[in-house]
Design an enzyme around this catalytic site. Structure first.
Site, mmCIF file in Angstrom:
data_model
loop_
_atom_site.group_PDB
_atom_site.id
_atom_site.type_symbol
_atom_site.label_atom_id
_atom_site.label_comp_id
_atom_site.label_asym_id
_atom_site.label_seq_id
_atom_site.Cartn_x
_atom_site.Cartn_y
_atom_site.Cartn_z
ATOM 1 N N SER A 86 0.981 -1.174 0.024
ATOM 2 C CA SER A 86 0.631 0.086 -0.130
ATOM 3 C C SER A 86 0.685 1.509 0.283
ATOM 4 C CB SER A 86 -0.870 -0.338 1.159
ATOM 5 O OG SER A 86 -2.007 1.035 1.078
ATOM 6 N N ASP A 218 -9.239 -7.016 -4.561
ATOM 7 C CA ASP A 218 -8.906 -6.045 -3.703
ATOM 8 C C ASP A 218 -9.553 -4.692 -3.879
ATOM 9 O OD1 ASP A 218 -8.250 -3.211 -2.664
ATOM 10 O OD2 ASP A 218 -5.904 -3.437 -2.826
ATOM 11 N N HIS A 246 -7.082 -6.009 -0.028
ATOM 12 C CA HIS A 246 -6.239 -5.139 -0.027
ATOM 13 C C HIS A 246 -5.050 -5.642 0.962
ATOM 14 C CE1 HIS A 246 -3.932 -1.275 -0.610
ATOM 15 N NE2 HIS A 246 -4.017 -0.747 0.462
#
EC number: 3.1.-.-
Length: 268
Positions: A86, A218, A246
């Site tokens: 991320s 995701d 995610h």
């Protein structure tokens, strides 16, 4: 997946926004069981790091634990595999630019992956452009902060946001853990490092082999968004994990570890 002793690598794992080293616990255990070195780091004001979010003024200060760890890698011939998740992809990019000779490969796991010739804030800006307002913040809280650079805001990830956008395919235990351990995070979008289009160079950042791991389920950074970042950096290898949300390290830890070990075997 088996590895040879000559191909064993040191993995350094970097968490995303509001998270900490704790989120990598499954992956660290699996990599170590396979014979690799694996180090999960807390960025500044994250996880168990003692600083508060308002005490960290710049993105470089935030990324300092990673930069120091890469700089200190001193084993003879040791080269690192940096793994960013991320927002952690941006810290990994900064380390690649600073220490390209120490990095065998960089792995971006559903991560922000910047490209040479554009500033590091571009992936975040594109993510916000693509995300409908009602899905952007949900029950997240914006927290006013003051640091050495002036006033700003941090974000607190809300429980509904975590459940629906990050952990919807992950075990309930991992969602519960995240709800207990996330801390306010700063994206540093106004930091000069995020706005410098000349920061990432072909000779440094561009010279390090990049692998992007696409999380196909995701709900935060969509598959289309992830593929857009790959297209912006030609030559990036791509791996895909079906059913990964995610929080890839929680929803598909075994599949992620297999990919990481394959990368360790491939890149010297």
């Amino acid at each position: 997946m088996e590895i040879s002793s000559s191909s064993k690598k040191h993995f350094i794992l970097v968490h995303g926004l509001c998270h900490g080293a704790w989120c990598w616990y499954r992956v660290v255990a699996a990599l170590r069981a396979a014979g690799h070195r694996a180090t999960a780091l807390d960025m500044a004001a994250s996880g168990a790091h003692p600083a508060r979010v308002d005490e960290v003024g710049t993105f470089e200060e935030y990324s300092r634990p990673l930069l120091d760890a890469v700089a200190a890698a001193a084993a003879p011939g040791e080269r690192l595999v940096l793994v960013g998740h991320s927002h952690g992809g941006l810290s990994v990019a900064l380390a690649m630019e600073r220490f390209p000779d120490k990095v065998a490969a960089a792995v971006f796991v559903a991560a922000a992956m910047p490209c040479v010739g554009k500033h590091m804030g571009v992936p975040t800006e594109e993510f916000m452009r693509r995300t409908a307002p009602e899905g952007l913040l949900m029950d997240c809280e914006m927290v006013a902060i003051n640091n050495s650079q002036g006033s700003g805001v941090a974000i607190n990830l809300g429980p509904t946001f975590l459940a629906q956008k990050y952990y919807q395919q992950s075990p309930a235990e991992d969602l519960a853990l995240a709800k207990m351990l996330v801390r306010p995070g700063n994206q540093f979008m106004d930091d000069p490092v995020m706005k410098d289009e000349s920061l990432l160079t072909n000779g440094n950042y561009g010279s390090v082999k990049k692998v992007y791991v696409i999380a196909k389920a995701d709900s935060s950074s969509t598959e289309e968004m992830q593929r857009w970042m790959v297209a912006m950096s030609p030559g990036t290898d791509v791996e895909e994990i079906a059913g990964a949300d995610h929080a890839v390290m929680n929803s598909k830890p075994r599949e992620l570890c297999d990919i990481l070990i394959k990368i360790a075997n491939k890149y010297e």
